[in-house]
Design a protein around this motif. Structure first.
Motif, PDB file in Angstrom:
ATOM      1  N   TRP A  32       5.930  16.184   2.438  1.00 41.49           N
ATOM      2  CA  TRP A  32       6.045  16.864   3.714  1.00 41.49           C
ATOM      3  C   TRP A  32       7.479  16.737   4.213  1.00 41.49           C
ATOM      4  O   TRP A  32       8.221  15.837   3.789  1.00 41.49           O
ATOM      5  N   PRO A  33       7.898  17.602   5.119  1.00 37.72           N
ATOM      6  CA  PRO A  33       9.241  17.451   5.696  1.00 37.72           C
ATOM      7  C   PRO A  33       9.432  16.058   6.296  1.00 37.72           C
ATOM      8  O   PRO A  33       8.719  15.666   7.219  1.00 37.72           O
ATOM      9  N   GLY A  34      10.345  15.309   5.733  1.00 37.06           N
ATOM     10  CA  GLY A  34      10.651  13.973   6.239  1.00 37.06           C
ATOM     11  C   GLY A  34       9.788  12.859   5.700  1.00 37.06           C
ATOM     12  O   GLY A  34      10.041  11.683   5.993  1.00 37.06           O
ATOM     13  N   HIS A  35       8.776  13.176   4.903  1.00 40.02           N
ATOM     14  CA  HIS A  35       7.855  12.144   4.411  1.00 40.02           C
ATOM     15  C   HIS A  35       7.371  12.492   3.011  1.00 40.02           C
ATOM     16  O   HIS A  35       7.005  13.640   2.740  1.00 40.02           O
ATOM     17  N   SER A  36       7.346  11.500   2.151  1.00 45.25           N
ATOM     18  CA  SER A  36       6.753  11.646   0.829  1.00 45.25           C
ATOM     19  C   SER A  36       5.821  10.465   0.613  1.00 45.25           C
ATOM     20  O   SER A  36       6.266   9.307   0.582  1.00 45.25           O
ATOM     21  N   LEU A  37       4.531  10.742   0.489  1.00 46.13           N
ATOM     22  CA  LEU A  37       3.523   9.694   0.371  1.00 46.13           C
ATOM     23  C   LEU A  37       2.820   9.801  -0.974  1.00 46.13           C
ATOM     24  O   LEU A  37       2.432  10.890  -1.397  1.00 46.13           O
ATOM     25  N   ARG A  38       2.655   8.656  -1.624  1.00 44.47           N
ATOM     26  CA  ARG A  38       1.926   8.618  -2.893  1.00 44.47           C
ATOM     27  C   ARG A  38       0.554   8.017  -2.670  1.00 44.47           C
ATOM     28  O   ARG A  38       0.395   7.005  -1.978  1.00 44.47           O
ATOM     29  N   VAL A  39      -0.461   8.650  -3.255  1.00 39.12           N
ATOM     30  CA  VAL A  39      -1.841   8.205  -3.126  1.00 39.12           C
ATOM     31  C   VAL A  39      -2.112   7.070  -4.107  1.00 39.12           C
ATOM     32  O   VAL A  39      -1.825   7.183  -5.303  1.00 39.12           O
ATOM     33  N   VAL A  40      -2.655   5.972  -3.587  1.00 41.10           N
ATOM     34  CA  VAL A  40      -3.132   4.863  -4.420  1.00 41.10           C
ATOM     35  C   VAL A  40      -4.616   4.691  -4.114  1.00 41.10           C
ATOM     36  O   VAL A  40      -4.992   4.355  -2.986  1.00 41.10           O
ATOM     37  N   MET A  41      -5.464   4.941  -5.094  1.00 41.16           N
ATOM     38  CA  MET A  41      -6.894   4.816  -4.873  1.00 41.16           C
ATOM     39  C   MET A  41      -7.276   3.334  -4.817  1.00 41.16           C
ATOM     40  O   MET A  41      -6.892   2.540  -5.680  1.00 41.16           O
ATOM     41  N   THR A  42      -8.041   2.972  -3.776  1.00 35.39           N
ATOM     42  CA  THR A  42      -8.427   1.580  -3.545  1.00 35.39           C
ATOM     43  C   THR A  42      -9.917   1.500  -3.217  1.00 35.39           C
ATOM     44  O   THR A  42     -10.302   1.186  -2.089  1.00 35.39           O
ATOM     45  N   PRO A  43     -10.786   1.788  -4.178  1.00 37.66           N
ATOM     46  CA  PRO A  43     -12.220   1.708  -3.905  1.00 37.66           C
ATOM     47  C   PRO A  43     -12.652   0.287  -3.596  1.00 37.66           C
ATOM     48  O   PRO A  43     -12.027  -0.690  -4.025  1.00 37.66           O
ATOM     49  N   GLY A  44     -13.749   0.189  -2.857  1.00 35.47           N
ATOM     50  CA  GLY A  44     -14.296  -1.109  -2.475  1.00 35.47           C
ATOM     51  C   GLY A  44     -14.975  -1.009  -1.129  1.00 35.47           C
ATOM     52  O   GLY A  44     -16.192  -1.151  -1.013  1.00 35.47           O
ATOM     53  N   HIS A  45     -14.196  -0.765  -0.079  1.00 37.58           N
ATOM     54  CA  HIS A  45     -14.771  -0.523   1.247  1.00 37.58           C
ATOM     55  C   HIS A  45     -15.678   0.698   1.172  1.00 37.58           C
ATOM     56  O   HIS A  45     -16.811   0.686   1.667  1.00 37.58           O
ATOM     57  N   THR A  46     -15.194   1.769   0.574  1.00 37.38           N
ATOM     58  CA  THR A  46     -15.987   2.902   0.124  1.00 37.38           C
ATOM     59  C   THR A  46     -15.522   3.241  -1.285  1.00 37.38           C
ATOM     60  O   THR A  46     -14.452   2.810  -1.715  1.00 37.38           O
ATOM     61  N   ASP A  47     -16.310   4.045  -1.983  1.00 38.44           N
ATOM     62  CA  ASP A  47     -15.952   4.354  -3.372  1.00 38.44           C
ATOM     63  C   ASP A  47     -14.702   5.219  -3.482  1.00 38.44           C
ATOM     64  O   ASP A  47     -14.055   5.228  -4.530  1.00 38.44           O
ATOM     65  N   GLY A  48     -14.393   5.974  -2.433  1.00 38.10           N
ATOM     66  CA  GLY A  48     -13.248   6.889  -2.507  1.00 38.10           C
ATOM     67  C   GLY A  48     -12.119   6.558  -1.566  1.00 38.10           C
ATOM     68  O   GLY A  48     -11.285   7.422  -1.262  1.00 38.10           O
ATOM     69  N   HIS A  49     -12.050   5.312  -1.100  1.00 42.28           N
ATOM     70  CA  HIS A  49     -10.994   4.917  -0.159  1.00 42.28           C
ATOM     71  C   HIS A  49      -9.626   5.059  -0.819  1.00 42.28           C
ATOM     72  O   HIS A  49      -9.441   4.754  -1.992  1.00 42.28           O
ATOM     73  N   LEU A  50      -8.653   5.536  -0.035  1.00 50.28           N
ATOM     74  CA  LEU A  50      -7.285   5.644  -0.534  1.00 50.28           C
ATOM     75  C   LEU A  50      -6.309   4.942   0.397  1.00 50.28           C
ATOM     76  O   LEU A  50      -6.577   4.788   1.595  1.00 50.28           O
ATOM     77  N   CYS A  51      -5.203   4.498  -0.157  1.00 53.82           N
ATOM     78  CA  CYS A  51      -4.047   4.041   0.609  1.00 53.82           C
ATOM     79  C   CYS A  51      -2.892   4.997   0.339  1.00 53.82           C
ATOM     80  O   CYS A  51      -2.894   5.731  -0.659  1.00 53.82           O
ATOM     81  N   LEU A  52      -1.913   5.000   1.227  1.00 54.95           N
ATOM     82  CA  LEU A  52      -0.759   5.887   1.107  1.00 54.95           C
ATOM     83  C   LEU A  52       0.512   5.057   1.111  1.00 54.95           C
ATOM     84  O   LEU A  52       0.727   4.245   2.021  1.00 54.95           O
ATOM     85  N   VAL A  53       1.348   5.264   0.103  1.00 54.00           N
ATOM     86  CA  VAL A  53       2.578   4.494  -0.078  1.00 54.00           C
ATOM     87  C   VAL A  53       3.776   5.362   0.276  1.00 54.00           C
ATOM     88  O   VAL A  53       3.945   6.453  -0.280  1.00 54.00           O
ATOM     89  N   ASP A  54       4.603   4.889   1.198  1.00 54.00           N
ATOM     90  CA  ASP A  54       5.845   5.563   1.576  1.00 54.00           C
ATOM     91  C   ASP A  54       7.002   4.696   1.089  1.00 54.00           C
ATOM     92  O   ASP A  54       7.405   3.725   1.748  1.00 54.00           O
ATOM     93  N   ALA A  55       7.545   5.032  -0.084  1.00 55.61           N
ATOM     94  CA  ALA A  55       8.598   4.216  -0.688  1.00 55.61           C
ATOM     95  C   ALA A  55       9.896   4.277   0.099  1.00 55.61           C
ATOM     96  O   ALA A  55      10.654   3.303   0.136  1.00 55.61           O
ATOM     97  N   ASP A  56      10.184   5.401   0.738  1.00 50.74           N
ATOM     98  CA  ASP A  56      11.429   5.536   1.497  1.00 50.74           C
ATOM     99  C   ASP A  56      11.472   4.576   2.677  1.00 50.74           C
ATOM    100  O   ASP A  56      12.528   4.042   3.011  1.00 50.74           O
ATOM    101  N   ARG A  57      10.317   4.353   3.302  1.00 50.07           N
ATOM    102  CA  ARG A  57      10.267   3.473   4.476  1.00 50.07           C
ATOM    103  C   ARG A  57       9.704   2.100   4.156  1.00 50.07           C
ATOM    104  O   ARG A  57       9.624   1.249   5.035  1.00 50.07           O
TER     105      ARG A  57
END
Length: 336
Positions: A172-197
């Motif tokens: 996105w303008p000003g942001h680049s986020l990478r999806v890291v799947m982290t199942p456990g709390h729910t089967d499809g839970h995701l986290c978002l990694v912002d390497a720039d920040r």
């Protein structure tokens, strides 16, 4: 779950990184009293991570918080939900209606959501069968069934505009986020990694003080506890980054928090293992009643009691199927 007094009053909007704001979206009847909603500024508008509970109260709170930081609802271009729970995804369809924002979630979570909203999931007769299987006494079943069926359903079907998977990028303008799947709390839970920040949006996967429930939205084919512990390890590369969780407050010290969470869940598994020689084939209710709970066993009601029984069942299955010792050993090896 942490006791209610551990939660701070709902904070004012705060800039947590350049172009990133944390605002508090109220949860009716908490605790926790609010979801941390993140607003990401861009040249063409804003994107929101975990917009919070549905309803007019939260819509007013969101409109007010956005105004405080110089934006309006019509500026929202996209909404990302880390998972389907109503305090994270709930108001997303209303935002889409008002602003045209696209709704994004993981493909796995979309499947989980479709499973969760099936009509039989609200059938009190089927829920009573579950309570009987857990060994819930007759005089406690009525209260649990009422908490299960009263009022409108908390989880509503939402059709996303886009789904993502592990390793996908949200550019996105000003942001680049990478999806890291982290199942456990729910089967499809995701986290978002912002390497720039150097920040990670962790939803309910990792919270600074709360021990999130495990398996609160599954398809029945997974081992949520094993998945959760493995997902904690997946975040090890970001131990020195700022963590932006779904509740409480942003924090640093992910390595220590991961260790605490791992120890908490392994301790619960070990507690169940210690009870096995004495209780044997006893019911989930009997095991749960012998375990320590933050609010005390007698203080658990409604969803809190349901969650406690569900968590106990997860650990008991691991123990009875002979997987607990292997899991304890693999996690110990991974931690060196």
């Amino acid at each position: 779950m942490a006791p209610a007094q551990a939660f701070r009053p709902r904070p004012a909007p705060a800039r947590v990184r350049d172009g990133v704001w944390a605002i508090a979206s109220p949860i009716p009847g908490g605790p926790p009293p609010y979801t941390l909603t993140y607003v990401l500024e861009g040249s063409d508008g804003i994107r929101i991570v975990d917009p919070g509970w549905s309803g007019e109260a939260n819509l007013r709170a969101l409109r007010s918080s956005l105004a405080d930081i110089g934006f309006a609802l019509h500026d929202v271009r996209a909404v990302v939900a880390t998972h389907h729970h109503p305090d994270h995804l709930g108001i997303a369809p209303r935002l889409r209606e008002l602003s045209g924002a696209r709704i994004i979630m993981s493909a796995d979570e979309r499947t989980v959501l479709a499973h969760q909203v099936r009509p039989e999931r609200r059938d009190p007769r089927l829920y009573r069968l579950q309570l009987e299987a857990w060994g819930v006494p007759d005089d406690r079943q009525g209260d649990m069934i009422r908490s299960f069926t009263d009022g409108p359903p908390l989880i509503l079907d939402v059709e996303p505009d886009a789904v993502v998977g592990d390793g996908d990028e949200l550019d996105w303008p000003g942001h680049s986020l990478r999806v890291v799947m982290t199942p456990g709390h729910t089967d499809g839970h995701l986290c978002l990694v912002d390497a720039d920040r150097a920040v990670v949006y962790t939803g309910d996967h990792v919270l600074p003080g709360i021990n999130s429930g495990i398996g609160l939205g599954t398809l029945g084919r997974s081992n949520p506890l094993a998945d959760y512990l493995a997902s904690l390890e997946r975040l090890a590369p970001y131990d020195d980054w700022l963590i932006l969780p779904g509740h409480e407050q942003p924090f640093e010290g992910l390595r220590a928090r991961r260790a605490v969470l791992t120890a908490h869940h392994l301790r619960r598994t070990a507690e169940v293992m210690r009870l096995l020689p004495e209780l044997g084939e006893a019911t989930v209710w009997e095991y749960a009643s012998r375990l320590p709970w933050t609010a005390g066993w007698s203080g658990l009601r409604g969803f809190g009691l349901h969650s406690a029984l569900l968590q106990t069942e997860r650990h008991l299955v691991l123990v009875r199927e002979g997987h607990a010792e292997d899991l304890l050993g693999r996690v110990a090896d991974a931690q060196g």
